[in-house]
Structures are given as structure tokens and as C-alpha cells.
Design a protein around this motif. Structure first.
Motif, PDB file in Angstrom:
ATOM      1  N   GLY A 106       0.813  -1.206   0.000  1.00  0.00           N
ATOM      2  CA  GLY A 106       0.000   0.000   0.000  1.00  0.00           C
ATOM      3  C   GLY A 106       0.850   1.260   0.000  1.00  0.00           C
ATOM      4  O   GLY A 106       0.555   2.234  -0.712  1.00  0.00           O
ATOM      5  N   ALA A 107       1.927   1.244   0.779  1.00  0.00           N
ATOM      6  CA  ALA A 107       2.823   2.410   0.830  1.00  0.00           C
ATOM      7  C   ALA A 107       3.519   2.618  -0.507  1.00  0.00           C
ATOM      8  O   ALA A 107       3.663   3.757  -0.986  1.00  0.00           O
ATOM      9  N   GLU A 108       3.960   1.531  -1.137  1.00  0.00           N
ATOM     10  CA  GLU A 108       4.607   1.637  -2.446  1.00  0.00           C
ATOM     11  C   GLU A 108       3.612   2.135  -3.498  1.00  0.00           C
ATOM     12  O   GLU A 108       3.954   2.945  -4.367  1.00  0.00           O
ATOM     13  N   ALA A 109       2.365   1.644  -3.420  1.00  0.00           N
ATOM     14  CA  ALA A 109       1.330   2.059  -4.363  1.00  0.00           C
ATOM     15  C   ALA A 109       1.058   3.557  -4.235  1.00  0.00           C
ATOM     16  O   ALA A 109       0.942   4.282  -5.234  1.00  0.00           O
ATOM     17  N   HIS A 110       0.973   4.019  -2.999  1.00  0.00           N
ATOM     18  CA  HIS A 110       0.731   5.443  -2.742  1.00  0.00           C
ATOM     19  C   HIS A 110       1.845   6.299  -3.339  1.00  0.00           C
ATOM     20  O   HIS A 110       1.585   7.322  -3.990  1.00  0.00           O
ATOM     21  N   GLN A 111       3.070   5.879  -3.153  1.00  0.00           N
ATOM     22  CA  GLN A 111       4.212   6.623  -3.684  1.00  0.00           C
ATOM     23  C   GLN A 111       4.218   6.619  -5.213  1.00  0.00           C
ATOM     24  O   GLN A 111       4.627   7.597  -5.848  1.00  0.00           O
ATOM     25  N   GLU A 112       3.747   5.520  -5.787  1.00  0.00           N
ATOM     26  CA  GLU A 112       3.782   5.337  -7.236  1.00  0.00           C
ATOM     27  C   GLU A 112       3.021   6.426  -7.992  1.00  0.00           C
ATOM     28  O   GLU A 112       3.425   6.825  -9.093  1.00  0.00           O
ATOM     29  N   VAL A 113       1.915   6.915  -7.432  1.00  0.00           N
ATOM     30  CA  VAL A 113       1.061   7.843  -8.178  1.00  0.00           C
ATOM     31  C   VAL A 113       1.294   9.311  -7.814  1.00  0.00           C
ATOM     32  O   VAL A 113       0.629  10.197  -8.366  1.00  0.00           O
ATOM     33  N   GLN A 114       2.204   9.585  -6.907  1.00  0.00           N
ATOM     34  CA  GLN A 114       2.483  10.981  -6.574  1.00  0.00           C
ATOM     35  C   GLN A 114       3.024  11.691  -7.816  1.00  0.00           C
ATOM     36  O   GLN A 114       3.928  11.205  -8.478  1.00  0.00           O
ATOM     37  N   GLY A 115       2.457  12.827  -8.131  1.00  0.00           N
ATOM     38  CA  GLY A 115       2.858  13.560  -9.327  1.00  0.00           C
ATOM     39  C   GLY A 115       1.956  13.327 -10.520  1.00  0.00           C
ATOM     40  O   GLY A 115       2.017  14.072 -11.505  1.00  0.00           O
ATOM     41  N   ARG A 116       1.095  12.292 -10.448  1.00  0.00           N
ATOM     42  CA  ARG A 116       0.187  12.025 -11.574  1.00  0.00           C
ATOM     43  C   ARG A 116      -1.106  12.845 -11.428  1.00  0.00           C
ATOM     44  O   ARG A 116      -2.209  12.314 -11.413  1.00  0.00           O
ATOM     45  N   THR A 117      -0.959  14.141 -11.314  1.00  0.00           N
ATOM     46  CA  THR A 117      -2.124  15.000 -11.151  1.00  0.00           C
ATOM     47  C   THR A 117      -2.784  15.248 -12.503  1.00  0.00           C
ATOM     48  O   THR A 117      -2.149  15.132 -13.565  1.00  0.00           O
ATOM     49  N   TRP A 118      -4.058  15.620 -12.454  1.00  0.00           N
ATOM     50  CA  TRP A 118      -4.746  15.963 -13.695  1.00  0.00           C
ATOM     51  C   TRP A 118      -4.130  17.208 -14.332  1.00  0.00           C
ATOM     52  O   TRP A 118      -4.134  17.355 -15.558  1.00  0.00           O
ATOM     53  N   GLU A 119      -3.614  18.101 -13.517  1.00  0.00           N
ATOM     54  CA  GLU A 119      -2.959  19.298 -14.049  1.00  0.00           C
ATOM     55  C   GLU A 119      -1.791  18.899 -14.950  1.00  0.00           C
ATOM     56  O   GLU A 119      -1.653  19.405 -16.075  1.00  0.00           O
ATOM     57  N   ALA A 120      -0.956  17.993 -14.473  1.00  0.00           N
ATOM     58  CA  ALA A 120       0.197  17.557 -15.260  1.00  0.00           C
ATOM     59  C   ALA A 120      -0.242  16.803 -16.515  1.00  0.00           C
ATOM     60  O   ALA A 120       0.295  17.014 -17.612  1.00  0.00           O
ATOM     61  N   ILE A 121      -1.237  15.920 -16.366  1.00  0.00           N
ATOM     62  CA  ILE A 121      -1.712  15.117 -17.492  1.00  0.00           C
ATOM     63  C   ILE A 121      -2.352  16.002 -18.561  1.00  0.00           C
ATOM     64  O   ILE A 121      -2.142  15.811 -19.765  1.00  0.00           O
ATOM     65  N   CYS A 122      -3.149  16.991 -18.131  1.00  0.00           N
ATOM     66  CA  CYS A 122      -3.821  17.867 -19.098  1.00  0.00           C
ATOM     67  C   CYS A 122      -2.843  18.810 -19.778  1.00  0.00           C
ATOM     68  O   CYS A 122      -3.061  19.207 -20.936  1.00  0.00           O
ATOM     69  N   ASN A 123      -1.769  19.179 -19.115  1.00  0.00           N
ATOM     70  CA  ASN A 123      -0.729  19.962 -19.784  1.00  0.00           C
ATOM     71  C   ASN A 123      -0.111  19.163 -20.930  1.00  0.00           C
ATOM     72  O   ASN A 123       0.225  19.711 -21.988  1.00  0.00           O
ATOM     73  N   GLN A 124       0.033  17.849 -20.724  1.00  0.00           N
ATOM     74  CA  GLN A 124       0.509  16.986 -21.808  1.00  0.00           C
ATOM     75  C   GLN A 124      -0.479  16.993 -22.975  1.00  0.00           C
ATOM     76  O   GLN A 124      -0.086  16.989 -24.150  1.00  0.00           O
ATOM     77  N   LEU A 125      -1.772  17.004 -22.637  1.00  0.00           N
ATOM     78  CA  LEU A 125      -2.806  17.015 -23.676  1.00  0.00           C
ATOM     79  C   LEU A 125      -2.687  18.260 -24.561  1.00  0.00           C
ATOM     80  O   LEU A 125      -2.838  18.177 -25.784  1.00  0.00           O
ATOM     81  N   ILE A 126      -2.414  19.411 -23.957  1.00  0.00           N
ATOM     82  CA  ILE A 126      -2.249  20.643 -24.743  1.00  0.00           C
ATOM     83  C   ILE A 126      -1.107  20.478 -25.742  1.00  0.00           C
ATOM     84  O   ILE A 126      -1.187  20.935 -26.890  1.00  0.00           O
ATOM     85  N   GLY A 127      -0.046  19.812 -25.308  1.00  0.00           N
ATOM     86  CA  GLY A 127       1.057  19.534 -26.227  1.00  0.00           C
ATOM     87  C   GLY A 127       0.622  18.659 -27.392  1.00  0.00           C
ATOM     88  O   GLY A 127       1.049  18.863 -28.538  1.00  0.00           O
TER      89      GLY A 127
END
Length: 407
Positions: free
Chosen positions: A351-372
């Protein structure tokens, strides 16, 4: 940018496609972009199927106008509606709006019309491959339709300027079918809504008064999710299944899973608390292109056991954030769940490893990729249109050279 978003499904029906579209709209609103949404209506009679112009008072979503087109319900799943109407209507709408790019969310019927209309107008399309519809055919007892559906998928995405896929499995799958111009675009996760701090002992006691460990599933209760496979876990000692969601298979599943707790549809804080209060999350569906609910479980520090096909292959790191099992190997699924349930240290560590795995995967970051990707689609479309023009000029010149009498 000026963007038209064409959504194969949309509010009030909530699913993975709708959720992603809402996140994109919120991001485009923050950026100050100009957006119009085209989506199915709630009724065939609600909209004029021959209308060619924008309504004077459209609905709004995130402050953007929503243009509805007529739709009809699926016979076995009336909450899901399929758009009716004509390519020409979508073309006229796009002519009025003059977008820089057309974002087509999970195209199949309405999305295909939008792709054709945009192509006729020389507009770039970014198509989001989000649903493996052809594999649903066997689950819905029409296996003969699978190949026809794949041919349709190939036609749609080869006609798109860019196709965005959510996983390496999907990219390989579409590439093997001769689909080109593929880019990877994954999904974000709400790290505030899905967090270990939302775990609720009060909720756990209500669901499992005897202190049982909670094994959960979140999603639409539909045939393609293969939730009936969880019958393998329904009698596991010291545990209780938690089924979060609604759908057409609910009555059947209540019979197949007599010991399970059905939490119904959950959203917002309620959904966050239910996910965080689980001990293990299980996803048995083999037709997942991504599987957003796995990321949500990870964010809540809940380890995952999932079938080893599709999107979960990219998300779950076996032995670290959870376990994968081979399609159809329900004994393997049970063994993986038993391991996590019976070994507290292994479960907490995963569970701790899973939690760490997704840190940084925000919608803000993902949608900025979409604009690209939008910008890339504009560039690719310019090149495609230039090539078409050269081919047209060359063919016209050859025709005149071979047939001097032709003007």
C-alpha cells in the motif's frame, strides 16, 4: 486555443469517459481556452436531428456551452445513450465554430461523425482511445460483431490526425491493426479525494461489524467488468466483499455474491472514504484500456490485485504495488488476495509503495501533456493537408498531360 470536445457519452451519465472529459474541461477553463462540447442528449425528441445551427441558449458545463444531439438508449442499458443524427449536422456546427482542434472522446458513433466532418473541413482531430468496445461483443452475446467493430475502430483512428492511447497494451494492440500516428496519454488522479487519510473506521465497522478485512471493487456493474469472477472471493474467511457502483448487472450480482456489501453509487467524499477504507482492491475486467480505479486505490494506499491484461499491466508492479494474475486464473486471483489479506506487513508495504507510485500524476500535469498533443495535431494536420494538396495538383497535372483535351 479554440477547441471542440465531442463526447461519445456525457452528463448525466457518469463513467470513465465522462470523468476524463470533465477534468479536461476544468483544465481548459483554467487556461482560458474557448471550448464547445458536443454530446448526446437525454432524449431523441429533445433536439432537432436536422438542426444545422448552434442553439441560442445552450447548456453550460464548466462555463462552456454544451450542444446536444439526439440520442437513443441502448436496449439493455438505458442509461447509456447512442447519438443519432447526420454527419452534415456536425459539419455545419464545426463550420460555425471554426476550432483549432477537435477533441474526440472515445469515438464510436457520434465521434465517427465528428472525425468525418472535421476531415472534410481540413480540421485536426485528436481521438482518445479509451474503450475497447469490440471485446464487449462476446460479453453482450454478439460475438459475430467483434470483427466488424474492429474494422470500424481501424477506420476511425486511421482517419484521425492523432490517436491518444492510455497504455502500452493499447498502443501495441492498435499498431498491430495498422493504425498509425499513436501517442501515449494516460490519466491523472485526484490526490486530495483519494488519500489514505480518508480511511474511516466508522465506515468499516458498518460494513464489517465482525472486523473482517475488506476486499473491494469500484466500477460500473456491467458485463464487461467480469465482476461475477469475484464469487471466488465471496466466501473467503475473515473477509467481506465490498461492491461500489451501480449498473445493469446488479440484480444478478446480488444473487452471485450473497455475502457481499453493495455500497451503491458513490462520488466525492463518499467515494474517497469507501476506497481508502478497503484493505485490498480487486479488478477482474479484461477489457480495461487503462483502469483509472487502480490509480485511485493506489492514491489511497490500497494494494491491488488485477487481471494481467490491458491497462493494469502498466499500472501494477507485481510484488511491489500488488499482484497480477493471468486471464481466467481465478485460483491465482484468490491466492494473491489471500497473500495480501493474511500478511499484514506485505499489505502495508504494498500500500505504501502504491501510494508513492502515483504521486505527481495530477490531472494538471496530465492535461498539460494534452495541450502539447493538441499543438502536435495542428502541425501534423498542416503536413497532411499539404501532402493532399500536392497529390491533387500532381494527379491533375498527370490527367491533363495524358488527356490534352481535358481542362
Amino acid at each position: 486555443m479554440k477547441v471542440v470536445v465531442v463526447a461519445e457519452s456525457f452528463l448525466p451519465h457518469m463513467n470513465g469517459v465522462t470523468n476524463s472529459v470533465l477534468k479536461v474541461l476544468a483544465h481548459l477553463r483554467r487556461r482560458g481556452d474557448d471550448v464547445t462540447v458536443i454530446a448526446p442528449s437525454d432524449s431523441f425528441l429533445e433536439s432537432n436531428p436536422l438542426a444545422e445551427h448552434l442553439p441560442q441558449q445552450p447548456q453550460l458545463c464548466s462555463g462552456f456551452p454544451v450542444v446536444r444531439v439526439p440520442s437513443i438508449p441502448l436496449p439493455d442499458y438505458p442509461k447509456v445513450r447512442v447519438a443519432a443524427g447526420f454527419v452534415m449536422r456536425i459539419r455545419h456546427l464545426l463550420e460555425q465554430l471554426q476550432p483549432d482542434v477537435v477533441h474526440v472522446a472515445s469515438p464510436f458513433v457520434l465521434g465517427w461523425r465528428a472525425i468525418q466532418a472535421a476531415d472534410a473541413l481540413g480540421l485536426p482531430t485528436v481521438s482518445i482511445y479509451q474503450t475497447e468496445v469490440p471485446t464487449y461483443a462476446a460479453r453482450y452475446r454478439v460475438p459475430w460483431a467483434e470483427q466488424l467493430m474492429w474494422q470500424h475502430v481501424e477506420r476511425m483512428h486511421n482517419a484521425s490526425t492523432l490517436t491518444l492511447v492510455p497504455s502500452s497494451f493499447c498502443k501495441r494492440q492498435l499498431r498491430e491493426r495498422g493504425i498509425h500516428r499513436l501517442k501515449t496519454w494516460r490519466r491523472g488522479v485526484d490526490l486530495d479525494l483519494f488519500a489514505p487519510e480518508r480511511r474511516s473506521e466508522r465506515l468499516r465497522k458498518r460494513i464489517a461489524p465482525g472486523g473482517q478485512k475488506l476486499i473491494g471493487f469500484v466500477g460500473r456493474l456491467a458485463a464487461e467488468k467480469q465482476i461475477e469472477d469475484l464469487a471466488e472471493l465471496d466466501t473467503m474467511p475473515g473477509t467481506r466483499l465490498v461492491i461500489i457502483g451501480t449498473g445493469p448487472e446488479e440484480k444478478m450480482l446480488r444473487r452471485r455474491l450473497p455475502n457481499a456489501y453493495f455500497a451503491g453509487f458513490q462520488s466525492g467524499d463518499g467515494l474517497g472514504s469507501h476506497v481508502a477504507s478497503l484493505d485490498v482492491f480487486v479488478h477482474p475486467g479484461e477489457a480495461e484500456t487503462f483502469c483509472q480505479t487502480i490509480q485511485e486505490a493506489f492514491a489511497a494506499a490500497v494494494p491491488v490485485v488485477a487481471v494481467g491484461r490491458g491497462g493494469p499491466v502498466d499500472l501494477v508492479d507485481p510484488g511491489r504495488t500488488g499482484w497480477l494474475y493471468q486471464p481466467g486464473d481465478l485460483e491465482g486471483m484468490r491466492a494473491a488476495v489471500e497473500h495480501l489479506i493474511n500478511d499484514d506487513d506485505a499489505r502495508f508495504r504494498a500500500g505504501a509503495e502504491a501510494h508513492q507510485e502515483v504521486q505527481g500524476r495530477t490531472w494538471e500535469a496530465i492535461c498539460n501533456q494534452l495541450i502539447g498533443h493538441y499543438a502536435r495535431a495542428v502541425d501534423v494536420n498542416d503536413r497532411l493537408q499539404a501532402n493532399r494538396a500536392r497529390q491533387y495538383i500532381t494527379s491533375s497535372w498527370v490527367s491533363r498531360a495524358l488527356l490534352p483535351g481535358v481542362n
